[in-house]
Design an enzyme around this catalytic site. Structure first.
Site, short mmCIF file in Angstrom:
data_model
loop_
_atom_site.label_atom_id
_atom_site.label_comp_id
_atom_site.label_asym_id
_atom_site.label_seq_id
_atom_site.Cartn_x
_atom_site.Cartn_y
_atom_site.Cartn_z
CB SER A 43 -0.88 0.00 1.25
OG SER A 43 -1.38 1.30 1.47
CG HIS A 88 -3.89 -1.37 -1.57
ND1 HIS A 88 -5.06 -2.05 -1.87
CD2 HIS A 88 -4.19 -0.54 -0.55
CE1 HIS A 88 -6.01 -1.65 -1.04
NE2 HIS A 88 -5.52 -0.71 -0.24
CG ASP A 104 -4.91 2.73 0.85
OD1 ASP A 104 -5.95 2.04 0.77
OD2 ASP A 104 -3.83 2.30 1.29
CG MET A 144 -7.88 7.61 2.35
SD MET A 144 -7.07 7.55 3.94
CE MET A 144 -6.33 5.92 3.89
CG HIS A 183 -9.09 0.63 -0.44
ND1 HIS A 183 -8.49 0.36 0.78
CD2 HIS A 183 -10.42 0.66 -0.22
CE1 HIS A 183 -9.45 0.23 1.70
NE2 HIS A 183 -10.62 0.43 1.13
CG MET A 206 -10.97 3.75 2.10
SD MET A 206 -9.43 3.61 3.00
CE MET A 206 -8.29 3.68 1.63
CG MET A 228 -11.68 -2.10 5.26
SD MET A 228 -10.12 -1.77 4.42
CE MET A 228 -9.16 -0.96 5.69
CG ASP A 241 -6.21 -2.43 3.26
OD1 ASP A 241 -5.10 -2.26 3.79
OD2 ASP A 241 -6.80 -1.56 2.58
C1 DX5 Z 1 -6.03 1.95 5.62
C2 DX5 Z 1 -5.62 1.57 4.23
C3 DX5 Z 1 -4.56 0.56 4.16
C4 DX5 Z 1 -3.27 0.95 4.84
C5 DX5 Z 1 -2.70 -0.29 5.42
O1 DX5 Z 1 -7.19 2.68 5.58
O2 DX5 Z 1 -6.72 1.08 3.50
O3 DX5 Z 1 -4.31 0.13 2.83
O4 DX5 Z 1 -2.32 1.52 3.98
O5 DX5 Z 1 -1.55 0.02 6.12
P1 DX5 Z 1 -0.87 -0.99 7.13
O6 DX5 Z 1 -0.47 -2.20 6.32
O7 DX5 Z 1 0.27 -0.22 7.66
O8 DX5 Z 1 -1.90 -1.33 8.18
ZN ZN Z 2 -6.34 0.14 1.51
#
Ligand code: DX5
Ligand code: ZN
Length: 217
Positions: free
Chosen positions: A8, A33, A35, A37, A66, A68, A136, A174
Site C-alpha cells: 500500500s 495498492h 489508497d 481518501m 481502494h 475510501m 478491512m 487490508d
Molecule cells: C487503511 C488503508 C490501508 C493501509 C494499510 O485505511 O486502507 O491500505 O495503507 O496500512 P498498514 O499495512 O500499515 O496497516
Molecule cells: Zn487500503
C-alpha cells in the site's frame, strides 16, 4: 492457493512516489495498492486520479485502487481512465451499487469492501458480480494500526460462500498485515494481502514480500 501481495503506497515516501512504486515492483510485489481518501468517508485525505495517471507511466504493476470516498460513482471513471486495473468501493456508500455497475461496464475488476463494523452479509447480494471482496482489518483511514483478529470469521464466511457457489472470488485483507498476521488471514481464506508499513518500512522488502506470501510466521 496463489497468494498475492499488494504493498500500500500509503506508507510510501510521497516525495518520490514513482521511485517507491518501482522499488515495490523490484521487490516482487504482485499489485500496487493505492489508497484514495476524501476526508469525508474517512478522516484523512490522500491522492486523486492525476497521481494515479502519473504513476501509470513508471511501473507495470497492476493498480489496485481502494476508494475510501463517500461518492465513488462520481470518480470511478476518472480512476479507470488514469490506469486503475481493479477498483474497490465501500459497501457503506449509498452509491456503491451504481459504482460497481460503472466498473463492470468499463471492463475492469471490481470489488466491494466492508469496514470492521459492517457485517459481511452486506456483500452477499453482489457475490456473483464481484471479482474480489476486501475485508478491512483496521478502521480505514490510516496505516500502521493493529490487525483485528475478530475480522477473521468474515474471511472464513466469504471463502465458504465462494466455494459453495463455485465462484472464483478473490478475498483481500487490508490493515495491520505483517509476517505474524498474514498466516492467520491466509488460513482463513484470504488470497490477496495488502501491506503498507510491513513492506515499505522493511529493511528487505523482497524478503518480507516472500515471507508474507509464504503464509508462515
Ligand atoms: C487503511 C488503508 C490501508 C493501509 C494499510 O485505511 O486502507 O491500505 O495503507 O496500512 P498498514 O499495512 O500499515 O496497516
Ligand atoms: Zn487500503
Amino acid at each position: 492457493m496463489n497468494i498475492q501481495i499488494a504493498p500500500s503506497i500509503l506508507s510510501a515516501d510521497f516525495a518520490c512516489l514513482g521511485q517507491e512504486a518501482r522499488r515495490m515492483e523490484l521487490a516482487g510485489a504482485d499489485l500496487l495498492h493505492i489508497d484514495v481518501m476524501d476526508g469525508h468517508f474517512v478522516p484523512n485525505i490522500t491522492i486523486g486520479a492525476p497521481v494515479v495517471y502519473c504513476l501509470r507511466k513508471v511501473t507495470k504493476l497492476p493498480f489496485d485502487v481502494h476508494l475510501m470516498i463517500s461518492e465513488p460513482d462520481r470518480y470511478v471513471d476518472a480512476f479507470v481512465d488514469a490506469g486503475a486495473n481493479m477498483v474497490t468501493v465501500h459497501a457503506e456508500c449509498p452509491s456503491a451499487d451504481k459504482a460497481l455497475k460503472q466498473l463492470r461496464h468499463r471492463g475492469v475488476k471490481c470489488a466491494l469492501s466492508v469496514k470492521p463494523g459492517t457485517p459481511v452479509d452486506a456483500v452477499y447480494p453482489y457475490l456473483d458480480k464481484l471479482d474480489m471482496v476486501l475485508v478491512m482489518t483496521v478502521e480505514p483511514g490510516f496505516g500502521g494500526q493493529s490487525f483485528m483478529t475478530d475480522m477473521l470469521p468474515k474471511i472464513r464466511t466469504l471463502r465458504q460462500w465462494a466455494d459453495q457457489f463455485g465462484l472464483p472470488l478473490d478475498i483481500q485483507v487490508d490493515g495491520g498485515v505483517d509476517v505474524n498476521t498474514a498466516p492467520l488471514a491466509i488460513a482463513a481464506g484470504a488470497n490477496i494481502l495488502v501491506a503498507g508499513t510491513a513492506v515499505f518500512y522493511s529493511d528487505d522488502p523482497k524478503a518480507t514480500i516472500r515471507k508474507l506470501r509464504s503464509g508462515r510466521a
